[in-house]
Design a protein around this motif. Structure first.
Motif, short mmCIF file in Angstrom:
data_model
loop_
_atom_site.label_atom_id
_atom_site.label_comp_id
_atom_site.label_asym_id
_atom_site.label_seq_id
_atom_site.Cartn_x
_atom_site.Cartn_y
_atom_site.Cartn_z
N ARG A 78 1.17 -0.99 0.00
CA ARG A 78 0.05 -0.45 0.28
C ARG A 78 0.93 1.10 -0.21
O ARG A 78 0.75 2.10 -1.05
N ASP A 79 1.95 1.11 0.81
CA ASP A 79 2.96 2.66 0.67
C ASP A 79 3.44 2.64 -0.30
O ASP A 79 3.36 3.80 -0.95
N PHE A 80 4.01 2.02 -1.00
CA PHE A 80 4.56 1.97 -2.65
C PHE A 80 3.57 2.50 -3.22
O PHE A 80 3.56 3.09 -4.06
N TYR A 81 2.20 1.76 -3.32
CA TYR A 81 1.15 2.72 -4.61
C TYR A 81 0.81 4.37 -4.41
O TYR A 81 0.82 4.37 -4.99
N ILE A 82 0.74 4.68 -2.87
CA ILE A 82 0.77 6.02 -2.17
C ILE A 82 1.90 6.85 -2.38
O ILE A 82 1.45 7.92 -3.44
N ALA A 83 2.79 6.11 -2.26
CA ALA A 83 4.12 6.76 -2.76
C ALA A 83 4.27 6.99 -4.07
O ALA A 83 4.70 7.97 -4.95
N GLN A 84 3.43 6.54 -5.53
CA GLN A 84 3.99 5.91 -6.66
C GLN A 84 2.77 7.11 -7.23
O GLN A 84 1.81 7.16 -8.70
N ASN A 85 2.00 7.39 -6.12
CA ASN A 85 -0.04 7.91 -6.69
C ASN A 85 -0.54 7.52 -7.30
O ASN A 85 -0.42 7.71 -9.00
N ILE A 86 -0.42 5.73 -7.32
CA ILE A 86 -1.18 5.12 -8.00
C ILE A 86 -2.24 4.83 -7.11
O ILE A 86 -2.69 4.43 -5.72
N GLU A 87 -3.68 5.07 -7.61
CA GLU A 87 -4.37 5.26 -6.91
C GLU A 87 -5.53 3.55 -6.39
O GLU A 87 -4.47 2.70 -6.98
N ALA A 88 -5.61 3.76 -5.24
CA ALA A 88 -6.52 2.74 -4.82
C ALA A 88 -8.32 2.47 -5.60
O ALA A 88 -8.42 3.17 -6.02
N ALA A 89 -8.02 1.54 -5.53
CA ALA A 89 -9.24 0.75 -6.31
C ALA A 89 -10.45 1.00 -5.94
O ALA A 89 -10.47 1.22 -4.56
N GLN A 90 -11.40 0.98 -6.56
CA GLN A 90 -12.98 1.68 -6.21
C GLN A 90 -13.36 0.86 -5.09
O GLN A 90 -13.42 -0.62 -5.03
N ASN A 91 -13.78 1.32 -3.50
CA ASN A 91 -14.59 0.12 -3.08
C ASN A 91 -13.92 -0.39 -2.42
O ASN A 91 -14.18 -1.29 -1.47
N THR A 92 -12.42 -0.32 -2.11
CA THR A 92 -11.19 -0.26 -0.83
C THR A 92 -11.72 0.83 0.47
O THR A 92 -11.83 1.46 -0.08
#
Length: 342
Positions: A78-92
């Motif tokens: 999760r921290d990796f995706y946040i750092a890369q500005n890649i959004e969370a999937a919907q309804n998560t």
């Protein structure tokens, strides 16, 4: 007579021109690779290496489903995706799709609540068509006092998904793709029955009837005995079961960009290992979604505490990741979606 010959020549030229145009149009619909070499070159071995070493570290205690080490691994993803500005999937819940323990538990395994970690890159032209890239990040935990590190199984596949996501997002930032939306699905519970992917397909975050392909990555960091001396290969499992189109696209992509040996040994329906049914792609295949499973083969450290990061063959893992990236690029960017066999 001369007039008739002249007319026939003109008709012949028009026919050739039309055939050429149709051929070009068909080719463009199947392959959209103008920018692929640029982004293929952006996959970095050091990033793959860092992810595998972190995921297989003692701190993560073998990443057993529902236990503390798996939670630490989920947070790392999760921290990796946040750092890369890649959004969370919907309804998560901020990338987490919670999977109840009772959904996964059997008589043999009493499992605690866990979570898939799911990120999302929206497509630029066909945002309502989805390519799901999956890899399980769970492993076996601690057995007989020893950490089951799971560097190859499946730190390698998890690292590949993360690096592929980074490069796809970089391409998007520069207006170069992907045309279709990409769902980055990090599954829990695979080691105990493909539970995380089963939960996703039964509680899909994006419509299953708009999910055109699942590309699954599991154990791509080692060579097996068959290729111990020459590792320029990858095992291919599943594509032609549901889509000759996907199979041909993968072969063409490999021939043009990576030139690996594509080994279909495990794709034989009569193969005793039955690997088609044993990784997360199978839950998509059950729903008639074309799948492809990239696999490096088994080795003596499989499901042993000795499956450690120092044994990963990162050059080989890099080549396989490049092929997987190129295949995803083609699937996500060509004009027509992958076709399901009649």
């Amino acid at each position: 007579m001369l007039k008739i010959i002249f007319m026939l020549r003109n008709i012949h030229l028009i026919f050739i021109t039309l055939c050429t145009l149709c051929s070009c149009s068909d080719s463009q619909s199947q392959v959209a690779d103008d920018n692929l070499p640029t982004y293929l070159a952006k996959i970095e071995l050091e990033n793959l290496k860092n992810h595998v070493y972190n995921l297989a570290s003692d701190e993560m205690s073998g990443r057993k489903t529902g236990e503390e080490g798996q939670k630490i691994a989920a947070q790392y993803i999760r921290d990796f995706y946040i750092a890369q500005n890649i959004e969370a999937a919907q309804n998560t819940d901020n990338y987490y799709q919670y999977v109840p323990g009772e959904f996964m538990s059997t008589v043999l395994n009493t499992l605690q609540d866990s979570e898939n970690a799911v990120a999302y890159i929206e497509g630029s032209e066909f945002p309502d068509e989805y390519v799901v890239i999956s890899a399980h990040y769970d492993h076996m935990g601690i057995e007989d006092g020893q950490i089951m590190h799971g560097a190859d199984d499946n730190g390698s596949g998890t690292a590949a998904v993360m690096e592929i996501a980074r490069v796809l997002n970089d391409a998007k930032a520069h207006g170069k793709g992907p045309k279709r939306s990409v769902v980055l699905l990090h599954c829990t519970g695979e080691e105990f029955g493909l539970h995380g992917s089963r939960y996703y397909t039964e509680n899909a975050l994006y419509p299953m009837d708009k999910t055109i392909t699942n590309i699954n990555i599991d154990m791509i960091g080692r060579n097996d005995d068959k290729y111990l001396e020459e590792g320029n290969y990858v095992y291919i499992i599943g594509p032609s079961r549901l889509s000759d189109d996907l199979d041909e696209l993968t072969k063409e992509t490999n021939q043009k960009y990576t030139q690996l040996t594509l080994d279909y040994t495990y794709d034989d329906p009569s193969h005793p290992e039955m690997l088609y049914y044993r990784s997360d792609h199978y839950n998509f295949a059950k729903n008639n979604i074309p799948v492809i499973f990239f696999f490096g083969g088994t080795h003596p450290d499989y499901h042993q505490p000795t499956d450690t990061a120092d044994k990963i063959l990162f050059d080989e893992m890099m080549k396989r990741t490049q092929l997987i990236f190129a295949t995803i690029w083609q699937v996500a960017n060509r004009n027509e979606p992958i076709k399901v066999n009649p």
